[in-house]
Scaffold this active site. Structure first.
Site, PDB file in Angstrom:
ATOM      1  N   THR A   1      31.560  54.784 -92.945  1.00  0.00           N
ATOM      2  CA  THR A   1      31.029  55.426 -91.737  1.00  0.00           C
ATOM      3  C   THR A   1      29.838  56.328 -92.030  1.00  0.00           C
ATOM      4  OG1 THR A   1      33.249  55.407 -90.807  1.00  0.00           O
ATOM      5  CG2 THR A   1      31.650  56.850 -89.751  1.00  0.00           C
TER       6      THR A   1
ATOM      7  N   SER B   1      26.423  55.335 -87.381  1.00  0.00           N
ATOM      8  CA  SER B   1      27.262  54.138 -87.228  1.00  0.00           C
ATOM      9  C   SER B   1      28.723  54.520 -87.203  1.00  0.00           C
ATOM     10  CB  SER B   1      27.008  53.148 -88.365  1.00  0.00           C
ATOM     11  OG  SER B   1      27.318  53.730 -89.616  1.00  0.00           O
TER      12      SER B   1
ATOM     13  N   GLU C   1      39.949  53.874 -88.765  1.00  0.00           N
ATOM     14  CA  GLU C   1      40.227  52.497 -89.217  1.00  0.00           C
ATOM     15  C   GLU C   1      40.202  51.506 -88.048  1.00  0.00           C
ATOM     16  OE1 GLU C   1      43.223  51.752 -92.102  1.00  0.00           O
ATOM     17  OE2 GLU C   1      43.059  53.739 -92.985  1.00  0.00           O
ATOM     18  N   GLY C   2      39.213  51.667 -87.193  1.00  0.00           N
ATOM     19  CA  GLY C   2      39.081  50.830 -86.011  1.00  0.00           C
ATOM     20  C   GLY C   2      39.725  51.511 -84.829  1.00  0.00           C
ATOM     21  N   THR C   3      38.904  52.048 -83.917  1.00  0.00           N
ATOM     22  CA  THR C   3      39.490  52.724 -82.760  1.00  0.00           C
ATOM     23  C   THR C   3      40.327  51.731 -81.955  1.00  0.00           C
ATOM     24  OG1 THR C   3      37.721  52.238 -81.183  1.00  0.00           O
ATOM     25  CG2 THR C   3      37.431  54.171 -82.603  1.00  0.00           C
TER      26      THR C   3
ATOM     27  N   ASP D   1      40.417  51.253 -78.902  1.00  0.00           N
ATOM     28  CA  ASP D   1      39.611  50.614 -77.857  1.00  0.00           C
ATOM     29  C   ASP D   1      38.894  49.387 -78.403  1.00  0.00           C
ATOM     30  OD1 ASP D   1      39.800  53.064 -75.893  1.00  0.00           O
ATOM     31  OD2 ASP D   1      39.168  53.867 -77.827  1.00  0.00           O
TER      32      ASP D   1
END
Length: 638
Positions: free
Chosen positions: A202, A206, A447-449, A451
């Site tokens: 991250t 980004s 680790e990946g929202t 949503d």
């Protein structure tokens, strides 16, 4: 049949997969889910017409209305007697260590893990649980690892993130994508805890769009090393790690065309290389004991032998790392839920109000029961996925994404309800739930929202379903040679057109849960029909219909949750376990209520009223953003 032919032609004409693949590629960089083999960027028409590679993923196949339960029924159990014995030898001392040697409140107050705890973890081998024994680790498989992670999650999520950031993602790339030399050089030191590891992806620019990273590594003139410049934010273990898995843009030349463009490459970077520094520890809402810091790379020289997984393959490496470890989050949070539920039960069975213990009141009973249901489903997901992985499956990525979404939201709700059951006592810091609540909030983000993961589940499944529709379209071009496929699909569509869906029970379920299996079967068929309808209606534009995709994903989550509950309860009933009747009731209630939610969500996808609501919601949000504040004036007018 004529209608189906026309719609399928329309789907192909719209170029669905040509349009959806770029969207999925961007989502992959965030959700870290590999697209199925059939969904790689096509570009050429001949690739578009390739036969769809079969998948054993239950969730993937739901999108075409099929119940493929090879990996789910019977409930998988892969531990050998020797592996189980090894695990039993590890669980008791681990639980004892956390009870006697770790102070979660102290760690939280100090905003770091106490050094005594860290040293104890090193001595236990906790920093290299899945590293092979010959390289200094404990050599556990995924299911054994999940059980120990559950112990950590039950006791201290701050310690859990420190351990997880180190081995679940920090050096996991070396473990699964490193060459023998890289493994031999780095794994012994990180497995012993002598050196800490971190995962650096991250950046300030980004977050959810990891494809926009700006860190850049340029090869030296003599080709012996890369020079890295850039920064990474919110890096767990960033202020203490000696070894980093870093992702940066690198120039890659196509040998066929000679064209050079930037692609992301993964590197193993040592702090000792020089030019590596970090900022002050971040001040956070929760997981305060976990070190989080910004990391800077300034003219850091990385030997070419430290490229991980090949030049230009950085996203693939990132996906493999995050996919491989996602099930561990569900395992850890099932432990957290056990802690919260135990707190609530102890209070409810001892607290008297209005002349009765509060556990005798329906309101409290419903809370406790629903907390237990959410825990049961989460735990069932975690160990089903770990067992699938241990059995060698490669078709578990959507299930793992769902487990992350479900577990992080279930744990939050369970802990919130535990506080509610305890009333004012739950709100007090002394209860321990206040800390847990703060710690849990991050799990729906990192680790990946959730949503993004929901959109990814929906789009990946739709792409898989779209591939099967293309196969039918190809079959229609040569009906004589494909009559079986055409008639089968035609019959299904005709049955749906007149409103008749028999679905059928899912095979292999205990007779006590046959009605639940029937409901799941009907739900899966309705889900597949809805997915097909979305493809037909929106084609390539489905990537922009997030209101619809979210409801499709929620239905997928409910159906998979129902499957794991029914599968596990069936196994318990078959083996006549002491808890089998209790588990049967959990599975039955879950499926009954989930079926209603699925119907509601699938109806919303097609409802004109819902479509109108979605447009109004989008417009309300636009009004707010345009205004930069609440739009409606105060009722007082002042």
């Amino acid at each position: 049949m004529m209608r189906s032919t026309k719609l399928l032609f329309s789907l192909s004409k719209n170029g669905f997969n040509k349009e959806i693949t770029p969207a999925l590629t961007r989502l992959q960089s965030t959700a870290a889910q590999p697209a199925p083999a059939e969904s790689k960027p096509a570009g050429k028409e001949k690739k578009m017409n390739k036969e769809v590679k079969p998948s054993l993923s239950f969730v993937m196949n739901m999108f075409r209305g099929a119940a493929v339960t090879d990996q789910a029924i019977p409930y998988p159990y892969t531990l050998s007697s020797e592996e189980k014995e090894t695990l039993e030898m590890l669980v008791d001392p681990t639980e004892k260590f956390f009870e006697e040697c770790n102070d979660a409140m102290k760690n939280d107050a100090m905003e770091k893990v106490d050094e005594t705890t860290m040293q104890g973890l090193r001595e236990m081998g906790a920093f290299g649980l899945q590293v092979p024994a010959e390289l200094g680790g404990v050599g556990l498989n995924n299911t054994q690892y999940a059980r120990l992670v559950e112990v950590v999650g039950m006791n201290d999520l701050g310690v859990g993130i420190t351990l997880g950031a180190h081995q679940s993602i920090g050096f996991k790339g070396i473990l699964i994508a490193g060459n023998p030399e890289q493994k031999a050089k780095y794994l012994p030191k990180v497995a012993s805890g002598e050196q800490m590891a971190a995962f650096a992806l991250t950046e300030p620019s980004s977050g959810s769009d990891a494809g926009s990273i700006r860190s850049r590594a340029v090869p030296s003139a003599d080709g012996s090393h890369y020079v890295l410049n850039g920064s990474k934010i919110w890096i767990s273990n960033g202020g203490m790690a000696e070894v980093f898995t870093v992702f940066a843009q690198t120039p890659v030349t196509d040998p066929k065309t000679g064209a050079t463009k930037d692609k992301v490459t993964a590197f193993i970077v040592e702090r000792a290389f020089g030019g590596v520094s970090h900022g002050a520890p971040e001040k956070k809402m929760g997981i305060k004991a976990s070190n989080t810091a910004e990391v800077y790379f300034e003219d850091t020289k990385i030997p070419v032998e430290n490229v991980l997984g090949g030049v230009g393959n950085g996203f693939k490496v990132a996906m493999e790392i995050l996919n491989n470890g996602r099930f561990g989050m569900a395992a850890a949070l099932s432990g957290t839920m056990r802690y919260s539920i135990k707190k609530a039960l102890d209070f409810a069975t001892s607290r008297t109000q209005f002349g009765n213990r509060i556990d005798t009141y329906g309101t409290i009973q419903e809370k406790l029961a629903r907390m237990a249901m959410l825990h049961y489903v989460t735990e069932s997901m975690a160990y089903m996925i770990s067992s699938n992985m241990d059995a060698g499956s490669k078709d578990y990525h959507l299930e793992a994404a769902i487990s992350k979404c479900f577990a992080s939201e279930a744990a939050w709700h369970v802990t919130d309800e535990a506080i509610q059951v305890m009333g004012g006592m739950g709100f007090m810091k002394e209860s321990g739930l206040e800390r847990v609540m703060r710690d849990l909030r991050i799990f729906r983000i990192f680790e990946g929202t959730n949503d993004i993961l929901r959109l990814f589940v929906a789009l990946t499944g739709l792409q898989y379903a779209g591939g099967h529709l293309r196969e039918l379209q190809q079959a229609l071009k040569n009906p004589a040679a494909n009559m079986g496929l055409i008639l089968g699909e035609g019959t299904k569509r005709a049955r749906r057109a007149i409103g008749f869906t028999k679905g059928g029970p899912i095979e292999g379920v205990h007779p006590n849960l046959s009605e639940s299996a029937m409901l799941l079967g009907r739900g899966i068929e309705a889900f597949g029909y809805c997915a097909e309808g979305l493809l037909m209606k929106h084609g390539k534009n489905i990537v922009h219909e997030q209101f619809l995709l979210n409801r499709l994903a929620n239905s997928a989550i409910d159906l998979y949750a129902g499957l794991v509950a029914v599968s596990r309860a069936s196994k318990s009933l078959t083996e006549n376990l002491p808890s089998c009747t209790h588990e049967e009731k959990i599975a039955r209630v879950w499926v009954n209520e989930a079926s209603d939610r699925v119907q509601l969500n699938l109806t919303a996808v097609k409802s004109s009223v819902s479509q109108s609501n979605f447009k109004d919601l989008a417009s309300i949000a636009k009004d707010l953003c345009d205004n930069g504040n609440i739009v409606a004036e105060r009722p007082l007018g002042i």
